[in-house]
Design an enzyme around this catalytic site. Structure first.
Site: not given
Ligand code: NAP
Length: 312
Positions: A14, A36, A38, A91, A169
């Protein structure tokens, strides 16, 4: 006026799909840093492995956008508040209502501005629907939120862990619209959570709601995460005056009696950052926990069924 300097924490899907490109073109915000684990960055700004490193190295960055999964958000937002930051939260806000309420009171105590975003609410069609329901009431409402987890959360195992919400979610986006457009309070009456045998969170959910309305409107929802061909994010309503409304495409399109009355391209995140700029100007937090509380009740009341295992 100078742009607000903001850091994005968690450079996942996101952040890359929405936050970073929207900040790049925002008239109000300027990306100052990324955090990040990573080491991912954007546009040549400094990259830090932890928020603590950012707060130490760049104390002039007053704002952070938390784009991590929800299970780490409570601790990270508290850490940001302790560092004197104002925070935009993706969210769903936290994994529990207690954590959410703690952030609200801790933010108030420390004078931090907190902004809980519910991106699906930032559509003109949602506001248009709210006004019609306020005027005409609700006889029946049906939510259908069916999408592919493989497309929207590729290999994100956190969604299947406790606190990862599973199909709730995306389902909480429907809840955020539902609680925005309903003219009176709604509650969960019963729910069924279908959980893959090898996972901890539901892949499919059915919900029946009740409300404070004496005429007892029929209010139901179905969320599914294995829809590979016919994704839909729809809220269909029949009002008490007989008008048929359909909010489609996640709340971006409104049809009234079959005619499209609002069809805006989705600019949810542009609107979120506009709203954040306004809140910063007024120094006003916005923390609505209603969709989270309602979803929490689904987990409180839901019967659990085990279904076939899920693999990516
Ligand atoms: P994601 O691709 O897994 O990204 C989350 C990022 O947070 C990871 O890439 C990592 O980034 C970091 N992270 C993960 N675990 C962590 C930890 N334990 N400590 C610190 N950093 C951590 O997930 P996402 O889809 O972007 O979703 C993130 C949030 O946005 C969720 O709450 C989701 O509901 C919301 N959201 C998602 C979407 C969608 O389409 N996917 C749409 C709207 C809202 P680094 O590797 O850079 O640290």
């Amino acid at each position: 006026m100078a742009k607000h300097k903001i850091a994005v924490i968690g450079i996942g899907k996101i952040a890359q799909d929405q936050h970073l490109p929207v900040i790049d073109k925002s008239p109000d915000f300027e990306l100052a840093a990324c955090v990040s684990t990573r080491g991912l960055g954007h546009g040549g700004v400094p990259v830090f492995k932890t928020p603590a490193e950012l707060y130490k190295a760049m104390p002039d960055v007053q704002l952070v956008a938390m784009c991590t999964p929800p299970n780490v958000r409570h601790a990270m937002v508290r850490e940001a508040i302790d560092a004197g930051k104002d925070v935009l939260l993706e969210k769903p806000p936290t994994t529990t209502i207690t954590e959410f309420e703690d952030l609200v009171s801790y933010g108030e105590k420390k004078g931090a501005l907190l902004f809980q975003t519910w991106h699906s609410r930032y559509n003109a069609a949602v506001e248009a629907a709210r006004l019609i329901l306020k005027d005409e009431g609700v006889a029946e409402l049906r939510i259908d939120w069916r999408e592919s987890v493989r497309k929207w959360h590729p290999n994100q195992d956190w969604v299947w862990e406790p606190g990862g919400y599973g199909v709730c979610d995306p389902g909480i986006n429907a809840m955020s619209i539902f609680t925005e457009i309903m003219p009176y309070p709604v509650f969960v009456e019963k729910a069924v959570l279908r959980v893959p045998a090898n996972r901890q969170t539901p892949v499919d959910v059915d919900i029946v709601f009740k409300s404070t309305a004496k005429h007892k409107p029929r209010l139901t929802a179905g969320f599914n995460w294995l829809e590979e061909t016919g994704e839909i994010w729809t809220i269909a309503v029949e009002t008490r005056k007989g008008t048929k409304l359909k909010l489609e495409k996640g709340g971006t399109v409104l049809k009234v009696d079959g005619q499209t009355t609002v069809a805006n391209p989705s600019e949810e995140y542009e609107a979120i950052y506009e709203r954040f700029a306004k809140l910063l100007k007024k120094r006003k937090s916005e923390m609505d926990g209603t969709p989270l509380r309602l979803m929490g009740d689904v987990f409180f009341l839901g019967a659990r069924e085990t279904v076939e295992p899920f693999t990516w």
